[in-house]
Structure formats: C-alpha cells, structure tokens
Design a protein around this motif. Structure first.
Motif, short mmCIF file in Angstrom:
data_model
loop_
_atom_site.label_atom_id
_atom_site.label_comp_id
_atom_site.label_asym_id
_atom_site.label_seq_id
_atom_site.Cartn_x
_atom_site.Cartn_y
_atom_site.Cartn_z
N THR B 45 -15.31 -1.45 -6.52
CA THR B 45 -14.44 -0.32 -6.20
C THR B 45 -13.03 -0.59 -6.70
O THR B 45 -12.46 -1.66 -6.41
CB THR B 45 -14.42 -0.05 -4.69
OG1 THR B 45 -15.76 0.18 -4.26
CG2 THR B 45 -13.57 1.16 -4.36
N ILE B 46 -12.50 0.35 -7.45
CA ILE B 46 -11.13 0.24 -7.95
C ILE B 46 -10.30 1.33 -7.30
O ILE B 46 -10.70 2.49 -7.29
CB ILE B 46 -11.09 0.41 -9.48
CG1 ILE B 46 -11.96 -0.66 -10.16
CG2 ILE B 46 -9.65 0.33 -10.00
CD1 ILE B 46 -12.15 -0.43 -11.64
N VAL B 47 -9.16 0.94 -6.73
CA VAL B 47 -8.27 1.95 -6.16
C VAL B 47 -7.03 2.07 -7.04
O VAL B 47 -6.35 1.08 -7.31
CB VAL B 47 -7.86 1.58 -4.72
CG1 VAL B 47 -6.90 2.63 -4.17
CG2 VAL B 47 -9.09 1.49 -3.83
N ASN B 48 -6.79 3.28 -7.52
CA ASN B 48 -5.57 3.56 -8.29
C ASN B 48 -4.50 4.04 -7.32
O ASN B 48 -4.63 5.11 -6.74
CB ASN B 48 -5.82 4.68 -9.30
CG ASN B 48 -6.59 4.18 -10.50
OD1 ASN B 48 -6.51 3.02 -10.86
ND2 ASN B 48 -7.32 5.08 -11.13
N CYS B 49 -3.46 3.21 -7.14
CA CYS B 49 -2.39 3.53 -6.21
C CYS B 49 -1.18 3.93 -7.00
O CYS B 49 -0.45 3.07 -7.50
CB CYS B 49 -2.05 2.24 -5.48
SG CYS B 49 -2.43 2.25 -3.79
N PHE B 50 -0.95 5.22 -7.15
CA PHE B 50 0.18 5.65 -7.99
C PHE B 50 1.27 6.28 -7.14
O PHE B 50 1.13 7.41 -6.68
CB PHE B 50 -0.30 6.58 -9.10
CG PHE B 50 -0.85 5.83 -10.28
CD1 PHE B 50 -1.99 5.06 -10.16
CD2 PHE B 50 -0.21 5.86 -11.51
CE1 PHE B 50 -2.48 4.32 -11.23
CE2 PHE B 50 -0.69 5.14 -12.58
CZ PHE B 50 -1.83 4.37 -12.45
N TYR B 51 2.36 5.52 -6.95
CA TYR B 51 3.48 6.00 -6.15
C TYR B 51 4.55 6.65 -7.03
O TYR B 51 5.67 6.83 -6.60
CB TYR B 51 4.10 4.84 -5.36
CG TYR B 51 3.22 4.34 -4.25
CD1 TYR B 51 3.16 5.02 -3.04
CD2 TYR B 51 2.45 3.20 -4.40
CE1 TYR B 51 2.35 4.57 -2.01
CE2 TYR B 51 1.64 2.74 -3.38
CZ TYR B 51 1.60 3.43 -2.19
OH TYR B 51 0.80 2.98 -1.17
N GLU B 52 4.19 6.89 -8.28
CA GLU B 52 5.15 7.48 -9.21
C GLU B 52 4.35 8.34 -10.18
O GLU B 52 3.19 8.03 -10.45
CB GLU B 52 5.87 6.36 -9.97
CG GLU B 52 7.21 6.74 -10.55
CD GLU B 52 7.79 5.58 -11.35
OE1 GLU B 52 8.89 5.13 -11.03
OE2 GLU B 52 7.14 5.11 -12.30
N ALA B 53 4.99 9.38 -10.71
CA ALA B 53 4.28 10.31 -11.60
C ALA B 53 3.70 9.59 -12.81
O ALA B 53 4.31 8.67 -13.33
CB ALA B 53 5.23 11.41 -12.05
N GLN B 96 -7.97 -2.60 1.01
CA GLN B 96 -8.85 -3.76 0.84
C GLN B 96 -9.93 -3.77 1.92
O GLN B 96 -11.09 -4.04 1.64
CB GLN B 96 -8.03 -5.05 0.88
CG GLN B 96 -8.87 -6.28 0.62
CD GLN B 96 -8.01 -7.50 0.38
OE1 GLN B 96 -7.55 -7.77 -0.70
NE2 GLN B 96 -7.77 -8.25 1.45
N ALA B 97 -9.49 -3.44 3.15
CA ALA B 97 -10.46 -3.40 4.25
C ALA B 97 -11.52 -2.33 4.01
O ALA B 97 -12.66 -2.45 4.46
CB ALA B 97 -9.73 -3.14 5.57
N LEU B 98 -11.15 -1.29 3.27
CA LEU B 98 -12.11 -0.24 2.96
C LEU B 98 -13.03 -0.63 1.80
O LEU B 98 -13.90 0.13 1.42
CB LEU B 98 -11.37 1.06 2.62
CG LEU B 98 -10.74 1.78 3.81
CD1 LEU B 98 -9.80 2.88 3.34
CD2 LEU B 98 -11.81 2.38 4.72
N GLY B 99 -12.77 -1.80 1.22
CA GLY B 99 -13.69 -2.30 0.21
C GLY B 99 -13.18 -2.30 -1.21
O GLY B 99 -13.97 -2.42 -2.16
N ALA B 100 -11.87 -2.20 -1.41
CA ALA B 100 -11.35 -2.22 -2.78
C ALA B 100 -11.46 -3.62 -3.38
O ALA B 100 -11.05 -4.60 -2.76
CB ALA B 100 -9.89 -1.78 -2.79
N ASP B 101 -12.05 -3.71 -4.56
CA ASP B 101 -12.12 -5.00 -5.27
C ASP B 101 -10.91 -5.18 -6.17
O ASP B 101 -10.51 -6.29 -6.48
CB ASP B 101 -13.39 -5.06 -6.11
CG ASP B 101 -14.64 -4.98 -5.26
OD1 ASP B 101 -14.88 -5.94 -4.52
OD2 ASP B 101 -15.35 -3.95 -5.31
N MET B 102 -10.38 -4.05 -6.64
CA MET B 102 -9.20 -4.11 -7.51
C MET B 102 -8.25 -3.00 -7.13
O MET B 102 -8.68 -1.90 -6.78
CB MET B 102 -9.60 -3.90 -8.97
CG MET B 102 -10.51 -4.96 -9.51
SD MET B 102 -10.62 -4.74 -11.30
CE MET B 102 -12.05 -5.72 -11.59
#
Lengths: 215, 331
Positions: B45-53, B96-102
């Motif tokens: 699982t990859i989470v894209n965390c975008f705090y900017e446009a 991460q607790a939700l299972g993000a690997d990256m």
C-alpha cells in the motif's frame, strides 16, 4: 569442502544440442513462418540468438528474437525482496498471433517459466507458446514441461547445474557442480568456489542454477 | 538499493543513480507494452500525502504505484484530519497503522519528510519539500538527459532563473554533479543563493571526502554561477528554465516580470548559442512568455513533454527498488 565440477556437455555437445533443437522447432512448425524466439535473461538470450542463427542457416528465414527479464513477475519477490538487477526487456514485434518459443538455459522448478508466461502475455496473445531449454534437471514445482530439451539431466536437489555460454562466460559448457564431501546443505546456500548469484548478476561469472526460485 | 527512504539526492552515489536509471529504462519498456501493469508490488500500500498543490507529481506517483500493482491511496491537507489540527507525525503514524508500506510526501515546509521518515518504519519518498529538495524530479531530469545525450561526464547543464526558491534546482545540482556534469546557475543575483558554489563543494566534500567519487572527475563535478544568460548559454548541452514562482515573489526580488523575461527568458536566439542539439527542459508548470518562450517550449529541442512521460518510469523504478530495500534480502 570442495566444489567439484562434472562435465555434462562440452562446446561441441552444446552445439549439437542446439542444432537438434533448431531442427525440431522447424519440423514441429513446418518451417519458420510466424515464429518468435524469446530468450529469458540472461543466458536464455544468447541461446535464443544462436537458435535463430541456426534456423536462418537451415531455412534462410530470419526469426525475430526477443529478450525477457521476468524478475517483476516472479512469485518470490515478497519473500526475497525486489532485486536491483532489473534489465530492460525487448520484443522485436507484436506477439499477437505469433508462435512464441521461450528459450532458457536450465529448467528446474518451473517458476521462472511461469513468470515468463505471464511476462509474454503482457505483450499480447500469442497463437502458441512453447518452451526450449538446454538442460532439464527435474524437480518441478509447477505443472510445466519443456517442448524441446537439449539434455535431460537427473540431479539431486543439493547439486547445481552451471551453464556457461561463450557470449557471457567466454566458453560453452554445461557442468554439474556438487559438493565434496557430501554435506547437508540447504538449497540456496553455496559452498566456497561456486560463483554466487551476486557475482554472476554482474555478468562476470557463469550461472549456477541450483537454488530453487533462481531466475 | 539499500536505503529506507529517498529524501534528497545529496547522499546518492553515482552507482545508485545508475541503478535507478537502468531500472527506469526497464520500466519505460513496460510502459510501452499493451498491458502496462506488472505485479511486483502486489499487496503493498502506497499513500500519497500531498499537502501542497501538484498535478504531474501526484498523478505520476499514482500511476507508477498502480502500474506496479500496489494499492494507492491519496491524502490531501483539506478534507483530512489535518484540518482538525492533527500533527504531521500523528497523521503519518495513523497512515502506517492503517497499513501503509510507503508514504510519498509533498509538503510546503522544508524537512517535513525527514521528520516523518525518522518516525516511521515505512519507506518515505520526498515529492517536494518547501524550497529544499525534489529528488524524483531531478531523477527524471537526469534520466531524460541521459536518454538523449548518453554520458553526463563533462556536460554543461545550465539551470536558469529562480534558483533561490527552487527545490528542483537544489536536487538537480546533486544529481548532475554526481554524474560528472558541470552545473551553471544563471539568474538575477537576488535569486541565486549567496555562496552556493562553495556550499555545494563543501557539501560534496563532507559527504564523499576529498577523493574522486565513483570515477567522477572532481573538476567537472562543480557548480558555477553566471549572471549573464547569453554567456551562460555558450557551449551548453542542457538549458533548464525554472518557473518564476509568482506565489513566492513577495519580497520584490526583481523589478518586473518584463525585465526578468528580457534578461533571463529562454528565447530562440539564446538556445541557438548553445551546442547544436542542446536540450531545452522545464520542470513545469511553465509561465510561457516569461521564463521560456512558447516557440522554445514547443520547439524541436524541447524535451519538456518527455520529462513528464519519463516521470512515471522513474517513479516506478524508485518504488520498485525501495520495496526491496529493507524488507527482503536483495539477492
């Protein structure tokens, strides 16, 4: 503990085996029309090129040769980790409707071939897929068999088959590598004197097909 | 590749850069197949965390993850618990607790991905942090130049414009100098960080020592500053225009956009001063008519669209290499 090598095929033996396979492919397909040879990296690639050269010599037809790196389709990536030695694959033409012959040096567990089947299908839907190998050493873990075999070689699981080819290793030969004195050895663990996976992934040493799941 | 995170390229050796480039070439071939999806990240699982446009970086990371068969989740600042005041570290720990690997992170503040990387066991990729670094953009720039020109050794790469606010420029300096290219920074003195030549040299020396790093000649691997763009363009192999970041121009660092464009805009005349076949690049989004003229941006020497396309292959390579970097033993 010493690694001893028993010769299985010398350069002439390799040449004769490939010549026979080339004839068998032509016989089975009644010519070279629509054929595509796909070599599995690394040592399947030069073998596929040689088969193509032989077919050209016998029939005057240039058979396209592709190169497949099946690493990304392996079923042991999760447990062994992704590898750094990812190489570019290439297909000279559309595989749809082609009769594809996968070419590899050693057939062992069958897992590499399974990965290759999935890899080739990402290029399209061939009319037929066959398999040619220089050595079949047994110990299959999947329902896979070769259509063309250079040499059937009964082996023990602790033994390793090393196929060396001129283009990569500087000479053609097939040898059986076994450890002396006979020791309890887990598959994948290698004795001193036997080239490691790391070493030949850099292209400096011959391939030792001993570990289950090795490409 | 034996690292958990990719935060900047200052700690990448030439070998590591080569490894990423070669893997990216394999990935680009995958993208040319009728079926572009390959399975190596199945179950990750990859989470894209975008705090900017962001358009291209976010979409390209999303496509890269999906092409590798990973599950990709996008999180933005608005609509997430950030609006309720949750701290950055708490948010990412939750992921991460939700299972993000990256975790792929874009953040307006420099250093934010470093903080997160320290707190998480998941791999963290910096997708741009403030003015600081944008390693994946630099890798795709490197890939594009290498693809077109071959070896980087001794090449002259001119980075033009607002270097001061540019994370792209900073990461590119490391990438290109490590590969043996000479980087020339060109822009108004107010937009070139003071003392950057010595800062880069010092940074390299501290990281790699005085010796020659990985076959790279020291005299090539350096940064020079040139305020006259006409002179800077001479003998250049690569001309890279940076975006004038209007949103970051509060301090009136140059008199007017018109004057900027006249002195530092990439025109056809200036491109003609460079080497025959020199490449024109831009990290996007472009202000056409300001830092780059439309006829240059869409001209024969422009590889701007290729940069975007190559971005997916390069990010696939990075995700692939990181997935094996710490979990399994890379054999």
């Amino acid at each position: 503990m010493v690694a001893a090598e028993r010769p299985i095929l010398d350069a002439d033996g390799v040449r004769r085996a490939l010549t026979r396979i080339a004839h068998e492919i032509l016989e089975r397909h009644q010519g070279a029309e629509g054929l595509l040879l796909a070599g599995l990296r690394r040592r399947g690639v030069p073998l596929a090129e040689r088969l193509a050269a032989l077919i050209q010599q016998f029939e005057g037809v240039a058979v396209p040769v592709g190169e497949l790196d099946v690493t990304m389709f392996r079923d042991d990536l999760q447990t062994r980790g992704t590898r750094s030695s990812l190489q570019r694959s290439s297909m000279p033409q559309d595989v749809t409707e082609a009769r594809v012959v996968l070419v590899d040096d050693v057939l062992y567990t069958g897992r590499t071939v399974r990965a290759a089947l999935e890899a080739i299908l990402s290029y399209g839907r061939p009319q037929q897929i066959q398999l040619a190998v220089l050595v079949d050493r047994g110990h299959r873990e999947l329902p896979i068999r070769a259509d063309y075999v250079g040499k059937n070689l009964p082996t023990a699981q602790g033994e390793q088959v090393a196929v060396r080819v001129q283009e990569i290793d500087g000479r053609d030969e097939v040898v059986l590598v076994h450890q002396e004195p006979a020791s309890v050895q887990a598959p994948g663990v290698q004795a001193p004197g036997v080239q490691t996976q790391e070493a030949h992934s850099r292209g400096t040493h011959s391939r030792v097909a001993g570990q289950p799941g090795e490409p | 590749m034996r690292r958990k995170d990719v935060l900047d390229l200052d700690d990448f050796s030439a070998e590591e850069l080569h490894e990423v480039m070669e893997t990216a070439e394999a990935m680009r071939e995958v993208l040319s197949r009728p079926i572009k999806r390959v399975p190596p990240l199945r179950g990750k699982t990859i989470v894209n965390c975008f705090y900017e446009a962001s358009t291209r970086t976010r979409v390209s990371f999303e496509l890269a993850g999906k092409n590798l068969s990973a599950d990709v989740v996008n999180v933005g600042a608005s609509g997430s618990s950030v609006e309720k005041g949750e701290s950055l570290v708490d948010t990412t720990r939750t992921l991460q607790a939700l299972g993000a690997d990256m975790v792929v992170m874009r953040h307006p503040h420099a250093g934010a991905p470093y903080l997160v990387a320290r707190e998480l066991s998941a791999a963290v990729i910096n997708a741009g942090d403030g003015w600081h670094a944008h390693p994946t953009q630099a890798l795709l720039d490197l890939f594009t130049v290498r693809d077109r020109l071959g070896s980087l050794e001794g090449r002259k790469v001119v980075i033009i414009g607002d270097v001061l606010h540019s994370r792209v420029a900073r990461s590119n300096i490391w990438a290109f100098t490590t590969m043996g290219a000479q980087v020339v920074l060109c822009g108004p003195p107010t937009l070139i960080p003071a003392g950057i030549e010595t800062a880069v040299a010092e940074g390299r020396r501290r990281r790699w020592g005085d010796g020659i790093q990985s076959g790279v000649q020291k005299e090539h691997a350096a940064v020079k500053v040139q305020y006259d763009l006409d002179k800077a363009c001479q003998d250049a192999d690569v001309l890279m225009a940076l975006r004038i970041q209007k949103e970051r121009q509060a301090g009136a660092l140059f008199p007017s956009l018109r004057e900027y464009s006249r002195l530092y805009g990439l025109t056809q005349e200036r491109v003609a001063r460079a080497k025959f076949g020199a490449l024109v690049m831009h990290p996007g989004p472009m202000n056409e008519g300001i830092e780059i003229m439309p006829e240059v941006a869409y001209g024969a020497q422009s590889v701007i669209e290729e940069q975007v396309t190559n971005g997916v292959a390069v990010r696939m390579a990075l995700l692939y290499l990181l997935a094996g970097g710490h979990g399994g033993r890379a054999v």
